[in-house]
Write an enzyme that holds these catalytic residues in place. Structure first.
Site, PDB file in Angstrom:
ATOM      1  N   ARG A 117       0.869  -1.190   0.000  1.00 16.77           N
ATOM      2  CA  ARG A 117       0.000   0.000   0.000  1.00 16.77           C
ATOM      3  C   ARG A 117       0.900   1.233   0.000  1.00 16.77           C
ATOM      4  O   ARG A 117       0.947   1.989   0.970  1.00 16.77           O
ATOM      5  CB  ARG A 117      -0.922  -0.005   1.218  1.00 16.77           C
ATOM      6  CG  ARG A 117      -1.710  -1.280   1.472  1.00 16.77           C
ATOM      7  CD  ARG A 117      -2.517  -1.778   0.325  1.00 16.77           C
ATOM      8  NE  ARG A 117      -3.832  -1.225   0.159  1.00 16.77           N
ATOM      9  CZ  ARG A 117      -4.922  -1.628   0.793  1.00 16.77           C
ATOM     10  NH1 ARG A 117      -4.857  -2.563   1.707  1.00 16.77           N
ATOM     11  NH2 ARG A 117      -6.090  -1.103   0.516  1.00 16.77           N
ATOM     12  N   GLN A 122      -0.139   2.751  -5.929  1.00 15.08           N
ATOM     13  CA  GLN A 122      -1.559   3.099  -5.782  1.00 15.08           C
ATOM     14  C   GLN A 122      -2.411   2.710  -6.991  1.00 15.08           C
ATOM     15  O   GLN A 122      -3.512   2.212  -6.839  1.00 15.08           O
ATOM     16  CB  GLN A 122      -1.696   4.592  -5.525  1.00 15.08           C
ATOM     17  CG  GLN A 122      -2.167   4.868  -4.133  1.00 15.08           C
ATOM     18  CD  GLN A 122      -2.148   6.335  -3.782  1.00 15.08           C
ATOM     19  OE1 GLN A 122      -1.649   7.160  -4.532  1.00 15.08           O
ATOM     20  NE2 GLN A 122      -2.704   6.666  -2.651  1.00 15.08           N
ATOM     21  N   ASP A 125      -3.455  -0.910  -7.038  1.00 12.93           N
ATOM     22  CA  ASP A 125      -4.008  -1.386  -5.777  1.00 12.93           C
ATOM     23  C   ASP A 125      -5.412  -1.992  -5.955  1.00 12.93           C
ATOM     24  O   ASP A 125      -6.430  -1.326  -5.812  1.00 12.93           O
ATOM     25  CB  ASP A 125      -4.028  -0.218  -4.785  1.00 12.93           C
ATOM     26  CG  ASP A 125      -4.360  -0.653  -3.377  1.00 12.93           C
ATOM     27  OD1 ASP A 125      -4.846  -1.778  -3.188  1.00 12.93           O
ATOM     28  OD2 ASP A 125      -4.147   0.147  -2.450  1.00 12.93           O
ATOM     29  N   SER A 128      -7.836  -1.833  -2.921  1.00 16.94           N
ATOM     30  CA  SER A 128      -8.532  -0.555  -2.731  1.00 16.94           C
ATOM     31  C   SER A 128      -9.640  -0.363  -3.756  1.00 16.94           C
ATOM     32  O   SER A 128     -10.750   0.034  -3.404  1.00 16.94           O
ATOM     33  CB  SER A 128      -7.557   0.617  -2.847  1.00 16.94           C
ATOM     34  OG  SER A 128      -6.743   0.669  -1.716  1.00 16.94           O
ATOM     35  N   TYR A 223      -2.069  -1.250   8.275  1.00 15.65           N
ATOM     36  CA  TYR A 223      -3.092  -2.224   8.663  1.00 15.65           C
ATOM     37  C   TYR A 223      -3.265  -2.243  10.178  1.00 15.65           C
ATOM     38  O   TYR A 223      -2.321  -1.984  10.925  1.00 15.65           O
ATOM     39  CB  TYR A 223      -2.689  -3.625   8.198  1.00 15.65           C
ATOM     40  CG  TYR A 223      -2.775  -3.814   6.700  1.00 15.65           C
ATOM     41  CD1 TYR A 223      -4.005  -3.742   6.063  1.00 15.65           C
ATOM     42  CD2 TYR A 223      -1.641  -4.042   5.932  1.00 15.65           C
ATOM     43  CE1 TYR A 223      -4.093  -3.905   4.692  1.00 15.65           C
ATOM     44  CE2 TYR A 223      -1.724  -4.207   4.564  1.00 15.65           C
ATOM     45  CZ  TYR A 223      -2.952  -4.136   3.939  1.00 15.65           C
ATOM     46  OH  TYR A 223      -3.043  -4.296   2.596  1.00 15.65           O
TER      47      TYR A 223
HETATM   48  P1  NAD Z   1      -8.582  -3.673   5.958  1.00 13.65           P
HETATM   49  O1  NAD Z   1      -9.508  -4.200   4.924  1.00 13.65           O
HETATM   50  O2  NAD Z   1      -7.364  -4.455   6.313  1.00 13.65           O
HETATM   51  O3  NAD Z   1      -9.400  -3.464   7.323  1.00 13.65           O
HETATM   52  C1  NAD Z   1     -10.589  -2.683   7.348  1.00 13.65           C
HETATM   53  C2  NAD Z   1     -10.607  -1.843   8.591  1.00 13.65           C
HETATM   54  O4  NAD Z   1     -10.899  -2.667   9.731  1.00 13.65           O
HETATM   55  C3  NAD Z   1      -9.292  -1.145   8.921  1.00 13.65           C
HETATM   56  O5  NAD Z   1      -9.487   0.239   8.915  1.00 13.65           O
HETATM   57  C4  NAD Z   1      -8.930  -1.680  10.294  1.00 13.65           C
HETATM   58  O6  NAD Z   1      -8.294  -0.711  11.106  1.00 13.65           O
HETATM   59  C5  NAD Z   1     -10.284  -2.047  10.844  1.00 13.65           C
HETATM   60  N1  NAD Z   1     -10.310  -2.963  11.999  1.00 13.65           N
HETATM   61  C6  NAD Z   1      -9.525  -4.019  12.311  1.00 13.65           C
HETATM   62  N2  NAD Z   1      -9.910  -4.593  13.465  1.00 13.65           N
HETATM   63  C7  NAD Z   1     -10.994  -3.886  13.901  1.00 13.65           C
HETATM   64  C8  NAD Z   1     -11.853  -3.999  15.026  1.00 13.65           C
HETATM   65  N3  NAD Z   1     -11.678  -4.929  15.959  1.00 13.65           N
HETATM   66  N4  NAD Z   1     -12.863  -3.101  15.122  1.00 13.65           N
HETATM   67  C9  NAD Z   1     -13.053  -2.136  14.193  1.00 13.65           C
HETATM   68  N5  NAD Z   1     -12.278  -1.982  13.115  1.00 13.65           N
HETATM   69  C10 NAD Z   1     -11.261  -2.851  12.969  1.00 13.65           C
HETATM   70  O7  NAD Z   1      -8.170  -2.175   5.615  1.00 13.65           O
HETATM   71  P2  NAD Z   1      -7.913  -1.511   4.191  1.00 13.65           P
HETATM   72  O8  NAD Z   1      -9.124  -0.883   3.699  1.00 13.65           O
HETATM   73  O9  NAD Z   1      -7.240  -2.520   3.339  1.00 13.65           O
HETATM   74  O10 NAD Z   1      -6.898  -0.371   4.596  1.00 13.65           O
HETATM   75  C11 NAD Z   1      -5.732  -0.714   5.339  1.00 13.65           C
HETATM   76  C12 NAD Z   1      -4.810   0.470   5.474  1.00 13.65           C
HETATM   77  O11 NAD Z   1      -4.164   0.730   4.253  1.00 13.65           O
HETATM   78  C13 NAD Z   1      -5.469   1.771   5.884  1.00 13.65           C
HETATM   79  O12 NAD Z   1      -4.602   2.437   6.779  1.00 13.65           O
HETATM   80  C14 NAD Z   1      -5.542   2.544   4.618  1.00 13.65           C
HETATM   81  O13 NAD Z   1      -5.593   3.937   4.813  1.00 13.65           O
HETATM   82  C15 NAD Z   1      -4.243   2.111   3.988  1.00 13.65           C
HETATM   83  N6  NAD Z   1      -4.228   2.292   2.550  1.00 13.65           N
HETATM   84  C16 NAD Z   1      -3.144   2.922   2.000  1.00 13.65           C
HETATM   85  C17 NAD Z   1      -3.077   3.078   0.635  1.00 13.65           C
HETATM   86  C18 NAD Z   1      -1.902   3.768   0.014  1.00 13.65           C
HETATM   87  O14 NAD Z   1      -1.191   4.468   0.672  1.00 13.65           O
HETATM   88  N7  NAD Z   1      -1.641   3.524  -1.244  1.00 13.65           N
HETATM   89  C19 NAD Z   1      -4.086   2.597  -0.177  1.00 13.65           C
HETATM   90  C20 NAD Z   1      -5.167   1.953   0.416  1.00 13.65           C
HETATM   91  C21 NAD Z   1      -5.212   1.792   1.786  1.00 13.65           C
END
Ligand code: NAD
Length: 372
Positions: A117, A122, A125, A128, A223
């Site tokens: 990520r 991006q 991804d 996403s 994550y």
């Molecule tokens: P994910 O699908 O792994 O998880 C979904 C959400 O569930 C997360 O926000 C996580 O914090 C939350 N979670 C975990 N346990 C929990 C609990 N017990 N109760 C409530 N919530 C809980 O997440 P994602 O959508 O794949 O995103 C992961 C990270 O990657 C985020 O920080 C996001 O901002 C980041 N991201 C970065 C980029 C980039 O920089 N290119 C792109 C996409 C996502």
């Protein structure tokens, strides 16, 4: 180099749009597409042929093919010829045997859900692009199944209060779910264990539900870390109150590489108002809601529980366009103009995260050791 795009039976989405077929052809690929690849989306065989692809009737991987691209993991280890690259989501944490089999078959398997990520990655991804559309689709599905409207309405026939929507887990899917529910006029609240999320929730006009869990943290990739049993119990206490006051609950919580945390119990759903809707977007990875199963809907008390399955398939055309763009960006990144072939360098900053097998071995550190 020949690239092959077979049809898949477990999703409507496809990994290649006709437009991107043209771009890959221009790059130097001989493209082979299985007949009917895009038929669920209105993309006809002749649309691919017009962009330089050859259409074949059967599913056999063409001889000498150097790249096979799928949306989901292949049905077996006959995924691609020895020495070829296989590109797809592999669901690697739950398909460890398949990872071993792909290594033994001499295939270089890239698992797109492992793409780092990072800013440079991006546009590749897949997690996403698909999670965002799935978050949108979940809200539309909930709105359709709910027995009330989302927005507040003041009419001569009476005043209707806005529906209360609660989103648990505010990653990419959760953020899009919040934005979609807000656009429909619902009153939205949300919770995540990562404190950094509070500001993002507020910037979308929703309320962040605070739970004092102590240290939670996140990995370098952003994550969530897994909570302790004690922290989860504290979280469930607050969730119980919140869920009982909601008309719609959408759960999206994931902990990368582990089963999804179990957050909502059947007792919490039983305390909801009859007609409420709960969508568990984590159903396929173990479920945030007790009793949820992918693709299954059931009544728990008066609430309708929907275990999500392939939600991005509900908006398959846009999901396929975005997916195809993600794959194109990754293929372009790997393309070597000199040799007119893919360059698989395991030390490349993107491949280091998502190349699982290469040269007859499992090369990714997380999969070389079965216990991590
Ligand atoms: P994910 O699908 O792994 O998880 C979904 C959400 O569930 C997360 O926000 C996580 O914090 C939350 N979670 C975990 N346990 C929990 C609990 N017990 N109760 C409530 N919530 C809980 O997440 P994602 O959508 O794949 O995103 C992961 C990270 O990657 C985020 O920080 C996001 O901002 C980041 N991201 C970065 C980029 C980039 O920089 N290119 C792109 C996409 C996502």
């Amino acid at each position: 180099m020949t690239a092959y795009f077979p049809r898949e039976s477990d999703t409507v989405r496809v990994a290649l749009s006709p437009d991107n077929a043209g771009k890959l052809h221009q790059l130097g690929f001989e493209l082979v597409v299985q007949s009917g690849l895009g038929e669920g989306l209105g993309w006809r065989d002749q649309d691919y042929m017009a962009k330089g692809a050859r259409v074949v009737a059967n599913a056999d991987v063409p001889d000498g093919c150097g790249l096979v691209v799928r949306v989901n993991h292949p049905p077996g280890d006959q995924a691609a010829p020895r020495g070829a690259v296989h590109l797809s989501s592999l669901d690697a944490f739950r398909e460890r045997e398949l990872v071993g089999a792909l290594a033994a078959a001499g295939i270089s398997a890239i698992s797109v859900e492992m793409i780092p990520r990072t800013t440079i990655a991006q546009k590749m991804d897949v997690l996403s692009s698909q999670a965002s559309l799935a978050g949108y689709a979940a809200v539309i599905l909930a709105a359709e199944r709910l027995d009330r409207v989302f927005p507040m309405m003041m009419t001569p026939s009476g005043t209707i209060a806005a529906a209360k929507v609660f989103i648990v887990g505010v990653g990419v899917a959760g953020l899009q779910a919040i934005a979609t529910a807000k656009r429909l006029g619902a009153k939205v609240e949300a919770f995540d264990t990562r404190p950094a999320v509070e500001e993002q929730v507020q910037s979308l006009g929703a309320k962040f539900v605070k739970v004092d869990l102590g240290e939670t943290g996140q990995t370098a990739q952003g994550y969530a870390k897994a909570l302790t049993e004690e922290q989860l119990a504290k979280q469930r206490d607050v969730m119980a109150r919140q869920v009982s006051q909601s008309d719609v609950v959408i759960t999206t919580a994931q902990v990368f590489g582990r089963p999804a945390p179990r957050i909502l119990t059947s007792a919490m759903l039983e305390a909801m108002r009859p007609g409420s809707v709960v969508i568990d977007m984590a159903a396929a990875t173990g479920g945030n809601v007790e009793g949820s199963e992918p693709g299954v809907e059931k009544r728990i008390g008066g609430a309708l529980l929907l275990g999500a399955k392939n939600l991005a398939d509900h908006v398959a055309l846009h999901a396929s366009q975005m997916l195809s763009n993600n794959y194109l960006a990754l293929i372009e990144h790997l393309w070597d103009k000199e040799t007119k072939a893919l360059k698989i360098d395991p030390s490349d900053e993107i491949l280091a995260g998502c190349l699982l097998t290469h040269g007859g071995e499992v090369v990714h550190p997380q999969f070389r050791q079965p216990t991590t």
